[in-house]
Motif scaffolding. Structure first.
Motif, short mmCIF file in Angstrom:
data_model
loop_
_atom_site.label_atom_id
_atom_site.label_comp_id
_atom_site.label_asym_id
_atom_site.label_seq_id
_atom_site.Cartn_x
_atom_site.Cartn_y
_atom_site.Cartn_z
N LEU A 159 0.83 -1.20 0.00
CA LEU A 159 0.00 0.00 0.00
C LEU A 159 0.87 1.26 0.00
N ASP A 160 1.96 1.23 0.75
CA ASP A 160 2.87 2.38 0.77
C ASP A 160 3.49 2.63 -0.61
N SER A 161 3.92 1.55 -1.28
CA SER A 161 4.55 1.72 -2.59
C SER A 161 3.53 2.24 -3.61
N MET A 162 2.27 1.79 -3.51
CA MET A 162 1.24 2.26 -4.42
C MET A 162 0.87 3.71 -4.13
N MET A 163 0.98 4.11 -2.86
CA MET A 163 0.72 5.50 -2.52
C MET A 163 1.84 6.39 -3.07
N ARG A 164 3.09 5.91 -3.02
CA ARG A 164 4.19 6.68 -3.58
C ARG A 164 4.05 6.83 -5.10
N MET A 165 3.41 5.83 -5.73
CA MET A 165 3.17 5.90 -7.18
C MET A 165 1.92 6.73 -7.50
N LYS A 166 1.30 7.29 -6.46
CA LYS A 166 0.10 8.12 -6.61
C LYS A 166 -1.07 7.35 -7.23
N LEU A 167 -1.19 6.06 -6.85
CA LEU A 167 -2.32 5.25 -7.30
C LEU A 167 -3.45 5.24 -6.29
#
Length: 197
Positions: A67-75
């Protein structure tokens, strides 16, 4: 009398010939062949990914790095909605995550029921038992049938066959996270009888 009988036979032969399908073979090429192949091959239309709609429930917090990595990708944006500590007889807690997907994915949202195609369940990863969510589907990849000399569809009234090369492309970051990349060419061919009418 004989003349009437001959006329009747001639008329019935004409009517019979009009009702018998033309079983001559024909061949389709180009865009016509692509459209026919997609009609015959139900796995070709698209590849979708199933993601949590708005709430995700998990038995552990192992999902948070993703979830953190997807948030960094602005998804998406996410927050821990609540957690339920395990009872004495239970070995795992329950964590609920509130998830909001960004508008950047709106054009890939699948609104009709997903009837066919390859479905990757939440980034194609395995999670512990107790991982649950209401599904939302996004188009993650697309199959493109390539234009080349091998593309054809041959058909008669009793059989059909086709051959093509295709590639599978990821369309967005969700597709790449599931492991979809731009691959080389794949060959696809089939020959089969057509159902009688």
């Amino acid at each position: 009398m004989m003349k009437n009988a001959c006329c009747a036979l001639f008329v019935s032969a004409i009517l019979y010939a009009c009702n018998v399908p033309d079983c001559k073979e024909y061949q389709l090429l180009g865009e016509e062949a692509k459209a026919a192949i997609r009609g015959y091959d139900s796995t070709l239309p698209y590849t979708v990914v199933s993601v949590p709609d708005s709430l995700l429930e998990a038995g552990s917090r192992d999902v948070e790095p993703l979830l953190d990595s997807m948030m960094r990708m602005k998804l998406l944006t996410w927050s821990l909605a609540d957690s339920i500590m395990p009872a004495a007889a239970d070995t795992a807690g329950r964590y609920r995550y509130a998830i909001k997907w960004t508008d950047s994915l709106d054009r890939y949202r699948v609104t009709s029921p997903v009837a066919h195609g390859d479905v990757y369940v939440f980034m194609n990863r395995r999670y512990p038992k107790g991982f649950r969510y209401g599904a939302r589907y996004y188009l993650a990849g697309n199959v493109a049938i390539l234009d080349n000399d091998s593309l054809y569809v041959r058909r008669s009234c009793v059989w059909a066959q086709y051959k093509c090369f295709y590639k599978l492309d990821s369309l967005n970051a969700l597709g790449e996270l599931t492991g979809l990349k731009r691959y080389g060419k794949f060959a696809r061919a089939a020959s089969f009888p057509l159902p009688s009418k």
